[in-house]
Design an enzyme around this catalytic site. Structure first.
Site, PDB file in Angstrom:
ATOM      1  N   ASN A   1       0.839  -1.210   0.000  1.00 19.45           N
ATOM      2  CA  ASN A   1       0.000   0.000   0.000  1.00 19.45           C
ATOM      3  C   ASN A   1       0.872   1.259   0.000  1.00 19.45           C
ATOM      4  O   ASN A   1       0.604   2.235  -0.713  1.00 19.45           O
ATOM      5  CB  ASN A   1      -0.900   0.034   1.248  1.00 19.45           C
ATOM      6  CG  ASN A   1      -1.880  -1.128   1.320  1.00 19.45           C
ATOM      7  OD1 ASN A   1      -2.143  -1.791   0.328  1.00 19.45           O
ATOM      8  ND2 ASN A   1      -2.420  -1.375   2.509  1.00 19.45           N
TER       9      ASN A   1
ATOM     10  N   GLY B   1      -5.053  14.643  12.807  1.00 20.42           N
ATOM     11  CA  GLY B   1      -3.849  14.954  12.025  1.00 20.42           C
ATOM     12  C   GLY B   1      -2.639  14.154  12.453  1.00 20.42           C
ATOM     13  O   GLY B   1      -2.730  12.949  12.701  1.00 20.42           O
TER      14      GLY B   1
ATOM     15  N   ASP C   1      -1.119   3.881   5.793  1.00 20.29           N
ATOM     16  CA  ASP C   1      -0.196   3.566   4.689  1.00 20.29           C
ATOM     17  C   ASP C   1      -0.139   4.715   3.680  1.00 20.29           C
ATOM     18  O   ASP C   1       0.930   5.040   3.157  1.00 20.29           O
ATOM     19  CB  ASP C   1      -0.630   2.283   3.984  1.00 20.29           C
ATOM     20  CG  ASP C   1      -0.664   1.102   4.940  1.00 20.29           C
ATOM     21  OD1 ASP C   1       0.114   1.108   5.912  1.00 20.29           O
ATOM     22  OD2 ASP C   1      -1.483   0.197   4.722  1.00 20.29           O
TER      23      ASP C   1
HETATM   24  O1  RIB Z   1      -2.709  -0.960   6.876  1.00 18.44           O
HETATM   25  C1  RIB Z   1      -3.738  -1.668   6.234  1.00 18.44           C
HETATM   26  C2  RIB Z   1      -3.236  -2.997   5.801  1.00 18.44           C
HETATM   27  O2  RIB Z   1      -2.904  -3.768   6.936  1.00 18.44           O
HETATM   28  C3  RIB Z   1      -4.247  -3.833   5.038  1.00 18.44           C
HETATM   29  O3  RIB Z   1      -4.180  -3.620   3.654  1.00 18.44           O
HETATM   30  C4  RIB Z   1      -3.928  -5.248   5.476  1.00 18.44           C
HETATM   31  O4  RIB Z   1      -3.498  -6.039   4.433  1.00 18.44           O
HETATM   32  C5  RIB Z   1      -2.871  -5.128   6.572  1.00 18.44           C
HETATM   33  O5  RIB Z   1      -1.609  -5.379   6.096  1.00 18.44           O
END
Ligand code: RIB
Length: 295
Positions: free
Chosen positions: A46, A226, A254
C-alpha cells in the site's frame, strides 16, 4: 516537486478480504455485513503504491506465493510502474491474507496471515544493493521479517540513505539494532504508546518526547486530529487533518506513510511532508479498501 525521488520499499503484500458491519461482533457472535470486498493490501505494498502515485520512482523487495494472488500482486505493481526486480516467489507458501472488519464509523479490525511475506530473507536483499544504495529513502514495516529489514537498513545506512520504519503491526519490544538503524519512526497513537511502554490513552506529546530517546525523528499519526512530528532539539510540529466523510480507514496510515516518505525524500521539508501525509491519509478514508484500484 524536484525530480522523482527514488524509494526502496520492503513491500509486504496481502489479499484483503473486507466486510463492513454495523458493529464489531463479540466473541461467539455471527453478524451479517454488507457485500464483501476483495482487494489488494499489505502495508508495504500500500505504501509503495501511494509513493508511486505521489511521483516517486519506487523499487520493492517482496515475497509472494506461487498462486493467483501472487500473480495479481505482480500485475498490480507493474501497472503502478513499480520496479519488481526484488520480488521473489516462494512455492509452497500462500500469498499473504488479511481479514478485515470495518464498522459504520469507518474504524477497522484487521488480522493478517503473513504467509509468503515471512519468507523474505536477508539474502534476498543482497542483489538489491544497488537499488538500495541509489535510493533517497528505504521504507519498511513489521509485516516482513525483522532480519531482512535490518539487512536493508544496514545497506542503506552504509550508503547514507535515510531509513523510515512504520512499526506496524506493533511489537512490544523492537530489537535494538533495528532502532539504531532507523532514522524516522512513523506510528499511530496506539503503536507509539506500546513502544514507549505507556497506556494506550497516554498523551501523544509525552509519548513522542519519550520515543525521541531512541529515535531521532518520530511521527505519530492521530487519525482525524492529524499528525505530530517530533525532532530532537526542535519544536514539535502539528498538522491538523481536513474534515472528511469517513467510509473506511483501512490503509489511511499507509497512504500517510507513502506520501510523507515521498515528499520528505524529495524536499527534506518536514512540515510540507507532514501536510502531504495528512492529506493523503484523510483522502484514503473516503473510499473502501486500502488501495483504490484504478478503473
Ligand atoms: O494498513 C492496512 C493494511 O494492513 C491492510 O491492507 C492489510 O493487508 C494489513 O496489512
Amino acid at each position: 516537486m524536484s525530480p522523482a525521488p527514488r524509494l526502496f520499499v520492503l513491500a509486504s503484500y496481502m489479499r484483503d478480504v473486507s466486510i463492513t458491519v454495523d458493529r464489531f461482533p463479540v466473541p461467539g457472535e455471527t453478524r451479517t455485513g454488507d457485500d464483501g470486498l476483495e482487494a489488494p493490501g499489505g502495508k508495504g505494498s500500500n505504501q509503495a503504491i501511494q509513493a508511486a502515485r505521489c511521483g516517486a520512482s519506487v523499487a520493492i523487495a517482496a515475497a509472494v506465493g506461487d498462486d493467483a494472488a501472487g500473480r495479481a500482486a505482480l500485475a498490480l505493481w507493474a501497472a503502478e510502474g513499480i520496479d519488481t526486480a526484488g520480488v521473489v516467489t516462494r512455492p509452497g507458501h500462500a500469498t499473504g491474507l488479511a481479514v478485515i472488519l470495518v464498522d459504520r464509523a469507518g474504524e477497522n479490525q484487521i488480522v493478517i496471515a503473513p504467509g509468503a511475506n515471512r519468507q523474505l530473507q536477508p539474502a534476498d536483499l543482497i542483489p538489491m544493493h544497488r537499488a538500495i544504495a541509489g535510493a533517497r529513502l528505504v521504507l519498511a514495516q513489521l509485516e516482513t521479517p525483522i532480519a531482512s529489514t535490518v539487512a536493508a537498513f544496514s545497506q542503506a545506512r552504509a550508503s547514507g540513505v535515510t531509513t523510515l520504519l512504520n512499526a506496524a503491526p506493533v511489537m512490544a519490544e523492537l530489537p535494538e539494532p533495528l532502532c539504531a538503524l532507523t532514522d524516522i519512526l512513523v506510528v499511530n497513537e496506539l503503536e507509539a504508546a506500546a513502544l514507549a511502554g505507556r497506556e494506550p490513552d497516554s498523551d501523544p506529546h509525552t509519548v513522542g518526547q519519550r520515543l525521541l530517546a531512541r529515535f531521532e525523528r518520530v511521527v505519530i499519526t492521530l487519525g482525524e486530529r492529524g499528525a505530530l512530528l517530533f525532532q530532537r532539539g526542535e519544536a514539535t510540529l502539528h498538522c491538523p487533518a481536513p474534515a472528511v466523510t469517513v467510509i473506511d480507514s483501512t490503509g489511511a496510515g499507509d497512504a500517510f506513510v507513502g506520501a510523507f516518505a515521498t515528499h520528505w525524500a524529495a524536499t527534506g521539508d518536514a512540515g510540507a511532508a507532514l501536510a502531504r501525509g495528512v492529506s493523503a491519509g484523510s483522502l484514503a478514508c473516503t473510499t473502501r479498501g486500502a488501495v483504490p484500484v484504478r478503473g
